[in-house]
Motif scaffolding. Structure first.
Motif, PDB file in Angstrom:
ATOM      1  N   ILE A 110     -20.519  66.920  16.532  1.00 41.05           N
ATOM      2  CA  ILE A 110     -19.666  65.806  16.129  1.00 41.05           C
ATOM      3  C   ILE A 110     -19.784  64.713  17.180  1.00 41.05           C
ATOM      4  CG2 ILE A 110     -17.298  65.054  15.736  1.00 41.05           C
ATOM      5  CD1 ILE A 110     -16.661  67.807  14.706  1.00 41.05           C
ATOM      6  N   THR A 111     -20.009  63.500  16.715  1.00 44.07           N
ATOM      7  CA  THR A 111     -20.120  62.361  17.624  1.00 44.07           C
ATOM      8  C   THR A 111     -18.891  61.462  17.485  1.00 44.07           C
ATOM      9  OG1 THR A 111     -22.544  62.397  17.501  1.00 44.07           O
ATOM     10  CG2 THR A 111     -21.520  60.366  18.280  1.00 44.07           C
ATOM     11  N   VAL A 112     -18.320  61.115  18.616  1.00 42.43           N
ATOM     12  CA  VAL A 112     -17.116  60.280  18.652  1.00 42.43           C
ATOM     13  C   VAL A 112     -17.426  59.000  19.432  1.00 42.43           C
ATOM     14  CG1 VAL A 112     -14.710  60.119  19.385  1.00 42.43           C
ATOM     15  CG2 VAL A 112     -15.626  62.302  18.569  1.00 42.43           C
ATOM     16  N   ARG A 113     -17.028  57.878  18.868  1.00 44.20           N
ATOM     17  CA  ARG A 113     -17.200  56.596  19.553  1.00 44.20           C
ATOM     18  C   ARG A 113     -15.832  56.025  19.915  1.00 44.20           C
ATOM     19  NH1 ARG A 113     -20.760  53.622  16.369  1.00 44.20           N
ATOM     20  NH2 ARG A 113     -19.044  53.074  14.965  1.00 44.20           N
ATOM     21  N   ASP A 114     -15.666  55.692  21.189  1.00 42.48           N
ATOM     22  CA  ASP A 114     -14.437  55.085  21.691  1.00 42.48           C
ATOM     23  C   ASP A 114     -14.703  53.637  22.065  1.00 42.48           C
ATOM     24  OD1 ASP A 114     -13.065  57.487  21.485  1.00 42.48           O
ATOM     25  OD2 ASP A 114     -13.586  58.101  23.518  1.00 42.48           O
ATOM     26  N   THR A 115     -13.929  52.742  21.474  1.00 40.88           N
ATOM     27  CA  THR A 115     -13.997  51.328  21.843  1.00 40.88           C
ATOM     28  C   THR A 115     -12.841  51.053  22.796  1.00 40.88           C
ATOM     29  OG1 THR A 115     -14.985  50.757  19.708  1.00 40.88           O
ATOM     30  CG2 THR A 115     -13.995  48.963  20.986  1.00 40.88           C
ATOM     31  N   ILE A 116     -13.183  50.724  24.030  1.00 38.40           N
ATOM     32  CA  ILE A 116     -12.193  50.610  25.105  1.00 38.40           C
ATOM     33  C   ILE A 116     -11.978  49.149  25.475  1.00 38.40           C
ATOM     34  CG2 ILE A 116     -11.635  51.347  27.459  1.00 38.40           C
ATOM     35  CD1 ILE A 116     -13.859  53.562  26.958  1.00 38.40           C
ATOM     36  N   ARG A 117     -10.727  48.773  25.577  1.00 36.03           N
ATOM     37  CA  ARG A 117     -10.372  47.431  26.050  1.00 36.03           C
ATOM     38  C   ARG A 117      -9.635  47.576  27.381  1.00 36.03           C
ATOM     39  NH1 ARG A 117      -9.796  47.692  20.602  1.00 36.03           N
ATOM     40  NH2 ARG A 117     -10.871  46.120  19.344  1.00 36.03           N
ATOM     41  N   HIS A 118     -10.158  46.919  28.396  1.00 35.91           N
ATOM     42  CA  HIS A 118      -9.561  47.025  29.727  1.00 35.91           C
ATOM     43  C   HIS A 118      -8.323  46.140  29.861  1.00 35.91           C
ATOM     44  CE1 HIS A 118     -13.898  48.044  31.202  1.00 35.91           C
ATOM     45  NE2 HIS A 118     -13.311  49.071  30.635  1.00 35.91           N
ATOM     46  N   GLY A 119      -7.363  46.605  30.671  1.00 33.95           N
ATOM     47  CA  GLY A 119      -6.164  45.840  30.955  1.00 33.95           C
ATOM     48  C   GLY A 119      -6.408  44.792  32.026  1.00 33.95           C
ATOM     49  N   PRO A 120      -5.348  44.177  32.513  1.00 29.22           N
ATOM     50  CA  PRO A 120      -3.945  44.543  32.268  1.00 29.22           C
ATOM     51  C   PRO A 120      -3.390  44.104  30.912  1.00 29.22           C
ATOM     52  CG  PRO A 120      -4.049  42.678  33.753  1.00 29.22           C
ATOM     53  CD  PRO A 120      -5.460  43.109  33.555  1.00 29.22           C
ATOM     54  N   ILE A 121      -4.091  43.180  30.236  1.00 24.29           N
ATOM     55  CA  ILE A 121      -3.704  42.840  28.871  1.00 24.29           C
ATOM     56  C   ILE A 121      -4.799  43.398  27.971  1.00 24.29           C
ATOM     57  CG2 ILE A 121      -3.109  41.028  27.244  1.00 24.29           C
ATOM     58  CD1 ILE A 121      -1.188  41.264  29.580  1.00 24.29           C
ATOM     59  N   ALA A 122      -4.517  44.559  27.383  1.00 21.97           N
ATOM     60  CA  ALA A 122      -5.535  45.256  26.581  1.00 21.97           C
ATOM     61  C   ALA A 122      -5.085  45.325  25.130  1.00 21.97           C
ATOM     62  CB  ALA A 122      -5.753  46.663  27.127  1.00 21.97           C
ATOM     63  N   GLY A 123      -5.883  44.718  24.272  1.00 21.42           N
ATOM     64  CA  GLY A 123      -5.538  44.758  22.855  1.00 21.42           C
ATOM     65  C   GLY A 123      -4.202  44.131  22.553  1.00 21.42           C
ATOM     66  N   GLY A 124      -3.837  43.108  23.311  1.00 21.18           N
ATOM     67  CA  GLY A 124      -2.588  42.407  23.071  1.00 21.18           C
ATOM     68  C   GLY A 124      -1.368  43.108  23.617  1.00 21.18           C
ATOM     69  N   THR A 125      -1.560  44.131  24.457  1.00 22.81           N
ATOM     70  CA  THR A 125      -0.426  44.851  25.031  1.00 22.81           C
ATOM     71  C   THR A 125      -0.648  45.069  26.518  1.00 22.81           C
ATOM     72  OG1 THR A 125       0.940  46.844  24.820  1.00 22.81           O
ATOM     73  CG2 THR A 125      -1.426  47.124  24.563  1.00 22.81           C
TER      74      THR A 125
END
Length: 493
Positions: A110-125
């Motif tokens: 099984i292959t899993v892909r993670d899309t990571i957004r670095h902080g301190p403001i990550a994905g609007g949070t």
């Protein structure tokens, strides 16, 4: 300095600070990934990281990891000598018998892909990072998935990572619906799960919700329906997952199984009574005190079998005074052994050989665990129907083991210090009803003969009457067996 210069300097400082925070967050997330993936294969021989890529950018990253579940292709090559000996014995077997388990199941990847957004403001949070995870499927896998999940993504997860390393993950499994005219249908309403872990990786909380399941086989008439299942857990894993402590609770609203035409060999055309379970509560509690592990689980609810209403059913079982360090050592060795888990050539014979080798290696540890008076058993299994109650219980353990006793062989130690207790209480009316039902099909003697057998057992001391109930107690301790408080040799006197 002019106002414009001050603002420019302030803006530059903020940009540098934000950039530094983003760089730190990215570095922190990457190191956490590497540590987790390095640790995973050490836990069990049945999970491996086959491939991993980490494409890192300043504001985010993409991690792609392929996991393999099951037996490794080279498990046979790494089998211990004792296992290889068992394989040779099997190959030399003159009867030519083939072990049904000699060929391990093909591993699943099984292959899993993670899309990571670095902080301190990550994905609007405000967070060190946010991670969106999904399965990666090839063309064939995507086509297969669409048969079950339609155009929905089979599995997705969103994770928020705090600055102290804690995280919260919301995982969703899409609903599944399959239907084929003339054959039946499978409808599962999916599942949602939330997991929260503290920064020290010692405390974890879970919650789970599964709305329901409905399965129908048109040809046989078999149906299975499961209502809403909801659960939660508050666990401490500072001693590892094997020795996780805390409380787990779950409730299943309903479970119904019907086979109006029967099933299996020789059962065609013979209807089976419909089984309905309702308001089923499941509770488990585990703790460690003074180095001794205890785990107790209970399941209880109400129900109906055919036209017979079950006012209450309850079962409690578990283990007490289990030496935590010894138990963990045994469990870890078991999980990390490919041969014991049926991998490699030789199938079950190889697994038995590996188990024997493991027992020889850990024999001293197992015997040492006996000093703490360990106990396992079924504390209580009861059923209440129409104001009548039936109950069964048993426990098995070791009591009073000394250092001198540990010099004895394992079986001698067990016979000397082993303790077994069992008891049963059943309404006589139930025995008569069971006999009457069985007599109709010729499978059991008639009720009057059963009553005679009970009287005979009572006269020999094997059973006792307590009002309208039949009871019996068995105890083995200090090398002797007693039934209803009397030595077995003294029965009937």
């Amino acid at each position: 300095m002019s106002k414009k210069a001050v603002l420019g300097t302030l803006a530059a400082a903020i940009a540098v600070a934000y950039g530094g925070s983003t760089w730190w967050a990215g570095t922190k997330v990457k190191s956490s990934y590497e540590a987790a993936l390095e640790e995973l294969p050490k836990q069990t021989a049945l999970v491996r990281v086959i491939d991993r890529k980490y494409e890192s950018g300043f504001f985010g990253a993409v991690s792609t990891v392929t996991f393999e579940f099951g037996c490794a292709a080279d498990a046979a090559a790494t089998a211990p000598a004792a296992v290889k000996s068992a394989e040779k014995d099997e190959e030399d077997d003159e009867d030519g018998d083939t072990d049904a388990g000699s060929t391990p199941f093909k591993p699943v990847r099984i292959t899993v892909r993670d899309t990571i957004r670095h902080g301190p403001i990550a994905g609007g949070t405000l967070a060190a990072a946010t991670i969106d995870s999904e399965l990666v499927l090839d063309v064939k896998g995507q086509a297969a998935a669409e048969k079950f999940f339609g155009k929905a993504k089979p599995l997705t997860a969103h994770t928020k990572v705090a600055f102290n390393g804690a995280y919260a993950t919301d995982l969703t499994v899409a609903p599944v619906k399959l239907a084929e005219e003339g054959k039946g249908q499978f409808a599962w309403q999916g599942a949602q799960m939330r997991a929260e872990m503290n920064g020290a990786r010692t405390q974890v909380n879970y919650s789970l919700a599964m709305p329901g399941l409905d399965v129908t086989d048109t040809r046989t008439g078999v149906t299975l329906k499961m209502g809403k299942l909801a659960g939660k857990a508050d666990m401490n894993k500072s001693e590892g997952w094997i020795l996780a402590t805390g409380k787990t609770e779950a409730r299943l609203d309903s479970f119904e199984f019907a086979a109006p035409k029967g099933f299996g060999a020789g059962a065609e055309g013979k209807a089976l009574p419909t089984v309905l379970l309702q308001n089923v509560d499941m509770i488990a509690d585990a703790n460690i005190k003074d180095g001794l592990y205890e785990s107790i689980g209970t399941i209880k609810g109400t129900g109906k079998v055919g036209e017979t209403k079950i006012d209450k059913f309850e079962m409690t079982s578990g283990g007490r005074r289990i030496h935590a360090a010894g138990y963990k050592k045994l469990a870890d060795a078991w999980m990390q052994s490919a041969a014991i888990n049926g991998c490699g050539k030789g199938g079950s014979k190889a697994a038995q050989a590996a188990m024997q080798t493991l027992m020889e290696q850990l024999g001293p540890d197992l015997k040492a665990m006996a000093k703490y008076n360990p106990e396992l058993g079924l504390d209580k299994m009861l059923v209440e129907i129409g104001g009548k109650r039936g109950e069964i219980s048993y426990t098995a353990g070791m009591v009073g083991v000394t250092d001198e006793d540990l010099k004895d062989p394992g079986m001698a130690l067990l016979m000397k210090r082993g303790v077994l207790k069992a008891s049963v209480r059943l309404p006589m009316q139930w025995l008569e009803q069971i006999a009457a039902t069985g007599a109709e099909s010729g499978q059991l003697p008639p009720p009057e003969m059963v009553a005679g057998l009970v009287e005979q057992g009572e006269g020999m001391g094997f059973v006792k009457r307590d009002g309208t109930d039949i009871t019996s107690q068995v105890e083995y301790s200090e090398g002797s067996l007693k039934v209803n408080g009397k030595p077995l040799g003294g029965m009937g006197k």
